[in-house]
Design an enzyme around this catalytic site. Sequence first.
Site, short mmCIF file in Angstrom:
data_model
loop_
_atom_site.label_atom_id
_atom_site.label_comp_id
_atom_site.label_asym_id
_atom_site.label_seq_id
_atom_site.Cartn_x
_atom_site.Cartn_y
_atom_site.Cartn_z
N LYS A 57 0.86 -1.23 -0.18
CA LYS A 57 0.01 -0.04 -0.10
C LYS A 57 0.97 1.07 -0.01
O LYS A 57 0.71 2.25 -0.79
CB LYS A 57 -0.71 0.19 1.20
CG LYS A 57 -1.88 1.28 1.20
CD LYS A 57 -2.64 1.22 2.74
CE LYS A 57 -3.57 0.11 2.85
NZ LYS A 57 -4.52 0.27 3.77
N GLU A 82 10.64 -5.61 2.99
CA GLU A 82 10.79 -7.06 2.49
C GLU A 82 10.18 -6.89 1.04
O GLU A 82 10.93 -7.65 0.27
CB GLU A 82 9.92 -8.12 3.33
CG GLU A 82 10.40 -8.27 4.77
CD GLU A 82 9.75 -7.22 5.61
OE1 GLU A 82 9.62 -7.73 6.78
OE2 GLU A 82 8.98 -6.55 5.26
N GLY A 126 -4.57 -5.65 5.96
CA GLY A 126 -3.93 -6.67 5.07
C GLY A 126 -4.64 -7.97 5.19
O GLY A 126 -4.44 -8.49 4.03
N ARG A 127 -4.83 -8.44 6.33
CA ARG A 127 -5.12 -9.79 6.16
C ARG A 127 -6.55 -10.06 5.88
O ARG A 127 -7.15 -11.25 5.68
CB ARG A 127 -4.95 -10.54 7.62
CG ARG A 127 -5.58 -9.80 8.69
CD ARG A 127 -5.07 -10.35 9.94
NE ARG A 127 -5.71 -9.52 11.20
CZ ARG A 127 -5.11 -8.23 11.60
NH1 ARG A 127 -4.41 -7.77 10.95
NH2 ARG A 127 -5.57 -7.54 12.69
N GLU A 131 -3.23 -13.21 13.98
CA GLU A 131 -2.79 -11.76 13.91
C GLU A 131 -4.07 -10.59 14.42
O GLU A 131 -3.76 -9.44 15.05
CB GLU A 131 -2.35 -11.19 12.54
CG GLU A 131 -1.82 -9.75 12.53
CD GLU A 131 -1.08 -9.71 11.10
OE1 GLU A 131 0.20 -9.97 11.08
OE2 GLU A 131 -1.57 -9.10 10.34
N HIS A 156 -0.95 -39.49 9.96
CA HIS A 156 0.40 -40.37 9.98
C HIS A 156 1.45 -39.32 10.63
O HIS A 156 2.45 -39.85 10.37
CB HIS A 156 0.63 -40.88 8.69
CG HIS A 156 -0.26 -41.77 8.12
ND1 HIS A 156 -0.09 -43.45 8.20
CD2 HIS A 156 -1.42 -41.60 7.35
CE1 HIS A 156 -1.12 -43.84 7.89
NE2 HIS A 156 -1.97 -43.07 7.40
N LYS A 176 10.12 -4.90 13.38
CA LYS A 176 10.41 -4.25 12.29
C LYS A 176 11.30 -2.92 12.67
O LYS A 176 12.12 -2.79 12.05
CB LYS A 176 9.10 -3.79 11.43
CG LYS A 176 8.25 -4.64 10.67
CD LYS A 176 7.20 -4.17 9.96
CE LYS A 176 6.35 -5.01 9.00
NZ LYS A 176 5.00 -4.42 8.69
#
Length: 547
Positions: free
Chosen positions: A206, A212, A267-268, A353, A384, A512
């Site tokens: 945004k 990153e 964001g999520r 979050e 398993h 961050k």
Amino acid sequence: MSRLIESPAWQALKAHQKVIEPLHMRQMFRDDPARFDKFSVQLNGLLFDYSKNRINAETVKLLLALASQAGLPGWIERLFSGDKVNSTERRAALHTALRTPQGIPVLVDGKDVMPDVHRVLGLMRSFSDAVRNGTHRGHTGKQITDIVNIGIGGSDLGPLMACEALKPYGSPNLRAHFVSNIDSTQLTETLKKLDAESTLFIVSSKSFTTQETLTNARSARVWLVERLGDEQAVARHFAAISTNLDATAKFGIDPRNVFEFWDWVGGRYSLWSAIGLPIALYIGMDNFEELLGGAHAMDEHFRNAPLEQNIPALMGLLGIWYGNFFGAGSHALFPYDQYLHRFPAYLQQLDMESNGKRVDRDGTPVDYDTGMVIWGELGTNGQHAFFQLIHQGTRMIPADFIAPLHSHNPLGEHHSLLLANCFAQTEALMLGKTVEEARVELEAQGLRGEALEALLQHKVFPGNKPTNTLLFDRLDPHTLGMLIALYEHKVFVQSVLWNINPFDQWGVELGKQLAGKILPELRDGSLASRHDASTRGLIQHYHERCR
């Protein structure tokens, strides 16, 4: 104690838990043959079976009373109406508007946001159609064959999960790739497989400053320009999801290929917005709109269904029941569909979050648990691996089992066997195996005396392990939209009952900030900041070995 802990609804549930604790679900099913009918809900081909839970009618009544005490119906309306439910950032959380059909106004600060929403959807359609039909080509005239989404967090997990889930609907002429990790290995290994002349990069940030994402984007830009030999190539091979037009222009991205979204989109919760451009490119805009339609159908159900028949509300309340009254610390998700292999990872961010908070909406530290650790894996793989702990371990781990009735890839009895395993696991977790049943089984195997007694307790399963089951006809865009929205709303329900803000994520920012201080020290060999002995030692070790 907090007002929530002291409240009548909470105290009633606390007392009721002592009544439910000694009861076993296998006896509950014996006592009530209609239990499945009482504790299941169907919506547009989606079946939610919650009968294999440690509940009775009184439990549901008391949980609904807790929801009423928290004012859940009012909070649901506030969410959909554009109120500033994100209290710490003073803004709405209107991801539901992104999947609202045209003609239905949604107001934020008195302005109808729907014209902007559908304008951007129109731009996404134009761009995705142009890429898919070959109108938009690379710098040398080659048609685009590979899309690389560069983002992180919600700008990566949502589009990646959806593209994997909807592979049967993907274009045979396009391959979708996702780069999020700042570890250069991911970008390097992705680029090894690509032809620069036919690759389109989508940079999702945004602010266009996410460290990153921008680091990966700049490296991808260098790779492209080196291979095509022309800075002008960036305009044909990069698009962006951003509001920072100055930064995208400096990067070399054509303004016509920059798509906006708004501060009321977290964001999520953003795959429904232009962040979903990779999905639209891969499966086509018609299918992307089906995805939105499925989410909207779940929105309507959540907003209008009475709480006792409201799937997200019931799921959220069951999570409260186990997390706060039984002490369960985690919740597992088991999709019995290979295409949903990234769904647990997506829901980890969505849930943890959102509800990983230590203070309530007023900033007061809470004295009750919020959130659970969300984790999971595909069935039958998990059977398993770690199912042993769920069956015979000491921890309560509620779980959701998610499965389609029909496969996109029917092959012999594969799907019947898959569903047989899914249904058997929920039955086994509920029933368990008693000492008597284990004894009969061992005797049938020829064991007697000391040999039998030595093995007997190892063959006992306590059962009484709670599960929900979600069944649907086939995993298509509409169904996937319903499932995602269902879990979004489940998370919101729990946040309301815990009186926390699920739409901020201040904890993400601390790391961050500290990384920003350490990075210059790694570059120039200094130790300018004050660090604890461990961090200082790690930096010094890096200097000694890497410089």
